[in-house]
Each structure stands twice: as C-alpha cells, then as structure tokens.
Motif scaffolding. Structure first.
Motif, PDB file in Angstrom:
ATOM      1  N   MET A 106       0.806  -1.223   0.000  1.00  0.00           N
ATOM      2  CA  MET A 106       0.000   0.000   0.000  1.00  0.00           C
ATOM      3  C   MET A 106       0.834   1.265   0.000  1.00  0.00           C
ATOM      4  N   ASP A 107       2.106   1.163   0.383  1.00  0.00           N
ATOM      5  CA  ASP A 107       2.915   2.381   0.486  1.00  0.00           C
ATOM      6  C   ASP A 107       4.391   2.067   0.271  1.00  0.00           C
ATOM      7  N   GLY A 108       5.246   3.023   0.593  1.00  0.00           N
ATOM      8  CA  GLY A 108       6.670   2.849   0.352  1.00  0.00           C
ATOM      9  C   GLY A 108       7.274   1.711   1.156  1.00  0.00           C
ATOM     10  N   ARG A 109       6.725   1.465   2.350  1.00  0.00           N
ATOM     11  CA  ARG A 109       7.237   0.362   3.159  1.00  0.00           C
ATOM     12  C   ARG A 109       7.037  -0.971   2.440  1.00  0.00           C
ATOM     13  N   GLY A 110       5.837  -1.182   1.921  1.00  0.00           N
ATOM     14  CA  GLY A 110       5.540  -2.419   1.200  1.00  0.00           C
ATOM     15  C   GLY A 110       6.372  -2.547  -0.059  1.00  0.00           C
ATOM     16  N   LEU A 111       6.566  -1.423  -0.749  1.00  0.00           N
ATOM     17  CA  LEU A 111       7.344  -1.474  -1.989  1.00  0.00           C
ATOM     18  C   LEU A 111       8.789  -1.866  -1.711  1.00  0.00           C
ATOM     19  N   ILE A 112       9.421  -1.201  -0.767  1.00  0.00           N
ATOM     20  CA  ILE A 112      10.841  -1.496  -0.533  1.00  0.00           C
ATOM     21  C   ILE A 112      11.006  -2.890   0.085  1.00  0.00           C
ATOM     22  N   ALA A 113      10.054  -3.295   0.934  1.00  0.00           N
ATOM     23  CA  ALA A 113      10.090  -4.658   1.491  1.00  0.00           C
ATOM     24  C   ALA A 113      10.000  -5.681   0.364  1.00  0.00           C
ATOM     25  N   SER A 114       9.085  -5.469  -0.572  1.00  0.00           N
ATOM     26  CA  SER A 114       8.913  -6.408  -1.688  1.00  0.00           C
ATOM     27  C   SER A 114      10.178  -6.486  -2.536  1.00  0.00           C
ATOM     28  N   MET A 115      10.846  -5.345  -2.703  1.00  0.00           N
ATOM     29  CA  MET A 115      12.055  -5.352  -3.523  1.00  0.00           C
ATOM     30  C   MET A 115      13.207  -6.048  -2.807  1.00  0.00           C
ATOM     31  N   PHE A 116      13.287  -5.921  -1.489  1.00  0.00           N
ATOM     32  CA  PHE A 116      14.315  -6.671  -0.754  1.00  0.00           C
ATOM     33  C   PHE A 116      14.032  -8.175  -0.784  1.00  0.00           C
ATOM     34  N   LEU A 117      12.762  -8.533  -0.930  1.00  0.00           N
ATOM     35  CA  LEU A 117      12.431  -9.963  -1.063  1.00  0.00           C
ATOM     36  C   LEU A 117      12.828 -10.494  -2.436  1.00  0.00           C
ATOM     37  N   GLY A 118      13.105  -9.590  -3.366  1.00  0.00           N
ATOM     38  CA  GLY A 118      13.584 -10.024  -4.677  1.00  0.00           C
ATOM     39  C   GLY A 118      12.728  -9.614  -5.868  1.00  0.00           C
ATOM     40  N   SER A 119      11.616  -8.916  -5.616  1.00  0.00           N
ATOM     41  CA  SER A 119      10.777  -8.502  -6.748  1.00  0.00           C
ATOM     42  C   SER A 119      11.375  -7.276  -7.415  1.00  0.00           C
ATOM     43  N   LYS A 120      10.993  -7.032  -8.656  1.00  0.00           N
ATOM     44  CA  LYS A 120      11.506  -5.887  -9.411  1.00  0.00           C
ATOM     45  C   LYS A 120      10.493  -4.750  -9.468  1.00  0.00           C
ATOM     46  N   ALA A 121       9.280  -5.019  -9.018  1.00  0.00           N
ATOM     47  CA  ALA A 121       8.234  -3.995  -8.995  1.00  0.00           C
ATOM     48  C   ALA A 121       7.091  -4.518  -8.127  1.00  0.00           C
ATOM     49  N   ASP A 143     -12.756 -14.615  15.072  1.00  0.00           N
ATOM     50  CA  ASP A 143     -12.602 -15.929  14.480  1.00  0.00           C
ATOM     51  C   ASP A 143     -11.210 -16.038  13.832  1.00  0.00           C
ATOM     52  N   ALA A 144     -10.568 -17.211  13.965  1.00  0.00           N
ATOM     53  CA  ALA A 144      -9.211 -17.383  13.435  1.00  0.00           C
ATOM     54  C   ALA A 144      -9.171 -17.192  11.926  1.00  0.00           C
ATOM     55  N   GLN A 145     -10.229 -17.593  11.241  1.00  0.00           N
ATOM     56  CA  GLN A 145     -10.269 -17.474   9.782  1.00  0.00           C
ATOM     57  C   GLN A 145     -10.220 -16.001   9.350  1.00  0.00           C
ATOM     58  N   GLU A 146     -10.898 -15.150  10.090  1.00  0.00           N
ATOM     59  CA  GLU A 146     -10.915 -13.725   9.779  1.00  0.00           C
ATOM     60  C   GLU A 146      -9.605 -13.047  10.180  1.00  0.00           C
ATOM     61  N   SER A 147      -8.806 -13.729  10.957  1.00  0.00           N
ATOM     62  CA  SER A 147      -7.577 -13.134  11.483  1.00  0.00           C
ATOM     63  C   SER A 147      -6.343 -13.670  10.773  1.00  0.00           C
ATOM     64  N   LEU A 148      -6.531 -14.139   9.544  1.00  0.00           N
ATOM     65  CA  LEU A 148      -5.410 -14.634   8.738  1.00  0.00           C
ATOM     66  C   LEU A 148      -4.917 -13.513   7.840  1.00  0.00           C
ATOM     67  N   ILE A 149      -4.094 -12.636   8.404  1.00  0.00           N
ATOM     68  CA  ILE A 149      -3.629 -11.478   7.648  1.00  0.00           C
ATOM     69  C   ILE A 149      -2.177 -11.716   7.235  1.00  0.00           C
ATOM     70  N   GLY A 150      -1.899 -11.538   5.952  1.00  0.00           N
ATOM     71  CA  GLY A 150      -0.528 -11.710   5.472  1.00  0.00           C
ATOM     72  C   GLY A 150       0.406 -10.703   6.128  1.00  0.00           C
ATOM     73  N   LEU A 151       1.632 -11.132   6.421  1.00  0.00           N
ATOM     74  CA  LEU A 151       2.582 -10.304   7.168  1.00  0.00           C
ATOM     75  C   LEU A 151       2.858  -8.966   6.479  1.00  0.00           C
ATOM     76  N   MET A 152       2.904  -8.988   5.151  1.00  0.00           N
ATOM     77  CA  MET A 152       3.179  -7.767   4.377  1.00  0.00           C
ATOM     78  C   MET A 152       2.139  -6.681   4.666  1.00  0.00           C
ATOM     79  N   ALA A 153       0.908  -7.096   4.867  1.00  0.00           N
ATOM     80  CA  ALA A 153      -0.165  -6.140   5.167  1.00  0.00           C
ATOM     81  C   ALA A 153      -0.266  -5.881   6.668  1.00  0.00           C
ATOM     82  N   LEU A 154       0.026  -6.899   7.462  1.00  0.00           N
ATOM     83  CA  LEU A 154      -0.220  -6.799   8.910  1.00  0.00           C
ATOM     84  C   LEU A 154       0.786  -5.910   9.632  1.00  0.00           C
ATOM     85  N   VAL A 155       2.072  -6.091   9.340  1.00  0.00           N
ATOM     86  CA  VAL A 155       3.096  -5.365  10.103  1.00  0.00           C
ATOM     87  C   VAL A 155       2.911  -3.840  10.031  1.00  0.00           C
TER      88      VAL A 155
END
Lengths: 355, 355
Positions: A220-235, B190-202
């Motif tokens: 959603m923002d710059g944090r997600g973008l730079i995190a994704s790029m450190f994981l190895g994505s190009k965009a 509910d646990a099912q509703e609380s399955l948030i990917g780390l990229m979005a959650l942190v």
C-alpha cells in the motif's frame, strides 16, 4: 537508483509501480492515463469488456498519454451449462433481487468468449503491455504478441504457476500473495491451497524463475514497496491503494467502504463470480455464504449477479456490491494518483536514508 | 547498524532474531541455549509443559548460557467437558489408533491448569523473558512479572489484538502473519478472519502501537528479515527456519517433511489440538478434515490425539504426526543454528550493500 531496474527499463517506467488491472469500471481512461503519466504502469482491466468497448478505451488512453500502458485479459473458461443449474443459482439470488426491488427478466448466460478477438485487437492497436489472469494463453497467442513487440505478463499464486509462466515465455510474472484484493489468479491447484502470504511467496518464486517478479497483495505504500524489492521482486502491483484515489472509477461507496474497513474485515468469497476473490464482507456475501456449493460456475455466476450489483450501485447500497479489497485497507487514503505515487517514492527515499 | 535497535538493546541480543517457542519437544535445552549463545533469543515452548519439567529445563539452560532466553506460555482455557463429547472425539480417532496398532486405554482429560504455577516459578527462576500465546494474562500477573524485571511479550494476529497487548502493558508484541506455522495466536475474532498476510499486517500494526513489533510468519532468511524491518518491525520471530537446524529437538521425520515440502502443501487444521494451526498436510489431517466440527475443544483434543502422535513418532511415521510448518518451506535448510543466524546476518549485510 532503487527505482530503476531491468523491468522498469523494459516497461519504460519511472517507478517500479504497476496499477492492478481492476475490472468493473475502476480503470477508466482518465485513471489509467493519469497513472501512466505519473511514471507508473496504468492497466485496463478488460476481463469482462467487449472488444468494441476495449478498442474505444485503448484509443482514448492513447490520446491522453504517450507513456506505457497495458491491458489485462482473463483466460477464458467454458463451464458446463445446464438450464437447471442456472435456474438453481438464480433462485438463490432471488431474495437479494427482492430486497433491491429488481423486477425484470432473470439474467441468462451463453457460452462464448471474445478473448481471441480482444488479443487480435490489442495487436492491431499496438498496446505496449498485455497481462493475463486465470491461466496462460496458447503458445501461438504468446508468440504472436511477442512478435509484435507486446510485453506479456502472467499471474501466479504459487511457485509452480510462476515457473509455468516463465516456461511459456512470459516476460515477467505478477506474484499474487494471499493478501491481495479481488480475484485469485490461481489456475493449477485449489485456490485455498494457493493462499500464500507475499512474505513467503516472493523469495520462493525468485529462487526458481529468472524472469522479473512483480509482487502484489497488501502493498500500500513505500514500506511495502521497498520490502517487496528486498524480497527479490523488481516492482509491485497495487490495487486497493489505487482504487481509493480521486481519479479511480470505483464507486464512491466502494471507496468509502475501503477507507473505513479494518484488515480483518475482508474475506474470500465465490458468490459474486463463481471464482474466489477477496472483498469486504457484506450482506451479499453473508447471505450466500452457506450456499457457495450451489452457485453457478465461473463466469456464469458473474453474469447472474451482475444486474444485482449494478442495481446496488445505482442505489448507492454497498451491502450488495462486490467490494473487492486487499488486506492493507487501513493504509488506504483518499488522494490523487500523483500524491499516491509521489508519496511512495519519497517514503522509500526517506526509509533508505534512515536505515 | 541495522541489527541494533531499542528492542535488541532491551533484550540484550546481538541480532534482531527470536527463535519461535515451538512446543512438542523442539525446544530442548541444547537448542535454546545454542540460539541464545549465537546472539539471538532462544525460547522454551512451555505451553504444554509441567512446572517441574519446565523448572528443570530453565536450570539446564542457565548452565549452558549466560545470554538472554525466554519461556512461552499458553493462556489457559477451560472448555466445557462432557464424557459424551470426549467419547465422540475418541471415536473419530479410533481408526487412526487402529492404523498405528495402538491398544491400551483411551486417553482422558481433566480440567485444570498449571499456568499460574509456571508463572510463579518463572519469577522465582528469574527467567529474563516471558511471552504469551492465545490471549493475555491478568493485569496482576503482568504487573508481578514486570515488578521482577521480566520482559513480557504478547502475540497478536490482528491490529486490535496488538493494541490490546500494548494497553495491557506488554513490552513488545509478536505479530503473527497468516504464513506462520503452528498454532494461530488469535484470541479475539474468528481465526479465519484473522489470517492477515505479514506484508499487510506489520505496517498496519506499527501505525497503531508504540511498543516494538516483532514480525513472524514466512520469514526464513535475510531477505525476510530486512523486508520485515522496512515494514516497521524491530525483530523477526522464526519457527520453521529454526526447526530444521541440526540442534533442534524436532523429530527427524518432521525435519525431513519440511525440507521436502512446497509452499502450497501446508494447511490450517484444528484436528490435532482443537485450535487452528498450520502444518504440512498429511493422512491424519485428511482423515479428519470433514469431521472438524465433531472434534473436542482445545486443549482436550490435544490430549486425546497426543498418544497417537507419540506412537507415530515412535514408528517414524510422519503421516500421523503434527508436522507444523510455515509457508516458507522451500527456503528451509539442514544446517546448524550458527550457520542459520550467521547466514541471515551476512545476507542482510550483502543486500544492503547492493541496494
């Protein structure tokens, strides 16, 4: 600089940001061209569009930008159709039609796809980029597109799907994490088994393909973008973040729903289209939750629920619209496309400086 | 330096890496102390341990390291028990018992928790860190622990859960993404509703709490660590990556299963303990998949399935063990704890240099 790499070079972008090709009226010509003019990749979500409609929009966008833009197509599926099945599915939807006061004839569905027609037209119109969801086109189509210098991008939700995309000749692959809003692009295994969080998915894909990987889902923002790029994505490819911009064609109630939602309010559902997709839980989803096994197959269900969602939109009633959204909702903002993109870029600059 | 911040300082760590407190024999004294001696935080998974057993292990670890280590406890739950319910749940398990040739008496369960006893002992033994899963202890207990300078860490799977952890006085909070292996720490919705990917959650948690956030779920190497830190976390907690190390006490068949698995082979299941947890799909999970609504409540189901899993372990039969695993499996390696930690640190150094 962090924002330039082989993929941005290939696509002619200023920034490694792709606007997700959202269907259902979100990707208006104004919106897509604004994204491209801002240095990111604007994409038309043409999965459900008619060829004429798409051609009109492509030409409109060409008149609004000289930058790269693209079109996304859905790989067609031919479900088995029975009148009985359609009647059953329509029956399930009748209480919703009643609630909204929809009279008129029941919707029907006839098999037939305009996919190849749209591909032909994309070639004629020299669209710079064509991406695909729900599978991979035939080798002939891929070869034809590449012969005409059209950059082809696939979609994967697992490592195996990414590898197949590479083997079939895709120039890049969008890797869709479980966080992503809208339809799951899954085309091999069961969609439930293919819900891999982006943090785990991107590095595992990067380790096994050599084409550029585009990270999507929850960014959603710059944090997600730079995190994704450190994981190895190009965009990154971002949907929800673009959906709430001023220029997006999404319904105001859809934008409001995202702006007010929390990360634990989105759910996967098949009730709108027959295929699993993530949206903000509402009355439509709740009422059909326990009948998911009775609804029609994709894309029949899409056409059967379409009049209900259109009428809900007309009535400004978000409870019966498909409120597609990813899990990053709390980070959504009402802002212009330029503010979104410039905000991301300066946030990344700042983060890299501080680190 | 990237590896030092207020959390590593508070915990006295060389690196912002916490070994997840895995239960079920994984966290032997040798393993935990090796992790702590390597500059990360070793944790005992004491959720199901008896107080005497735990005290013995704490003293053993103290003799093996002078560095910080910790204990994880499960917040107790008192399920309603009926003989009928237990009989029903045991009946479902009978075919599995037969397959493994388990004769003997059927397992039973009696309510009663040793939680407060273990807390008292942790204070007596001056354990440096105490973390909690499945909820939050009473204010009295938190106050008592903090009075004795014990650092308290909570677990959250949603933003709201993280906020509650902060409000209740936790010094830090582990944020568990949907990628994580083992039990979901969910305690509100509910646990099912609380399955948030780390990229979005942190980032969504970081925006709403001021205590340090520890990212967990799918983090397996330096890429995941640095990505998590750019999202705003101050450290990562890793389970699966530590489970396959030479020193970990996990069963060899469990290690082998992870080393061979792919990211789309883990599933959430409640059949082992009554609470949802992520593990590699096997025969045990498949056979009870459609009876999940009939099994006993947590923790009763844990005690009922315990003899089956123990016998499966004795027979080296992974099909009837609980093969807890996160979604980052393809990145797992058979290596020593030192190799894992040093590998992560030098990978991050390298990534930051290249970027």
């Amino acid at each position: 600089m962090w924002y330039q790499n082989k993929l941005t070079e290939l696509l002619g972008l200023d920034y490694p940001i792709i606007q997700a090709p959202m269907a259902g009226g979100v990707t208006t010509s104004r919106f897509v061209s604004t994204v491209s003019n801002a240095g990111a990749l604007g994409m038309i979500g043409a999965g459900y569009m008619q060829p004429d409609e798409l051609r009109f929009q492509i030409r409109e966008i060409k008149s609004l930008t000289t930058r790269t833009f693209g079109v996304n197509l859905f790989i067609p599926e031919q479900p088995g159709i029975s009148e009985e099945g359609i009647n059953e599915a329509n029956e399930l939807l009748q209480p919703l039609r009643n609630t909204l006061g929809i009279k008129g004839e029941l919707p029907t569905y006839e098999n037939g796809s305009t996919f190849e027609e749209k591909v032909k037209m994309i070639i004629e119109e020299k669209v710079p980029v064509c991406s695909f969801t729900f599978g991979i086109p035939s080798e002939d189509i891929i070869r034809e597109l590449k012969k005409h210098k059209i950059i082809v991008i696939g979609t994967a939700t697992t490592v195996n799907e990414a590898v197949i995309n590479e083997n079939m000749g895709m120039d890049a692959v969008v890797v869709q994490g479980s966080e992503a809003g809208g339809h799951r692009g899954t085309f091999i295994k069961d969609a439930q088994e293919s819900l891999i969080g982006l943090m785990a998915l991107v590095p595992q894909v990067v380790d096994r393909v050599s084409i550029p990987v585009i990270a999507s889902g929850g960014v959603m923002d710059g944090r997600g973008l730079i995190a994704s790029m450190f994981l190895g994505s190009k965009a990154v490819q971002m949907g929800t973040a673009f959906l709430t911009t001023i220029e997006s064609g999404a319904h105001e109630e859809h934008k409001n729903a995202i702006l007010q939602a929390t990360e634990d309010e989105t759910m996967l559902t098949t009730v709108f289209s027959g295929k699993p997709a993530r949206g903000i839980n509402n009355q439509f989803m709740k009422e059909l939750k326990h009948s998911e096994h009775l609804i029609a197959a994709y894309p029949i269900q899409h056409y059967l629920t379409s009049p209900i969602r259109k009428e809900a939109a007309r009535q400004n009633n978000p409870e019966f619209m498909s409120l597609w959204s990813g899990q990053g909702v709390r980070m959504s903002q009402r802002q212009t496309v330029h503010e979104l993109i410039n905000g991301i870029v300066s946030q990344v600059d700042q983060l890299l400086k501080e680190f």
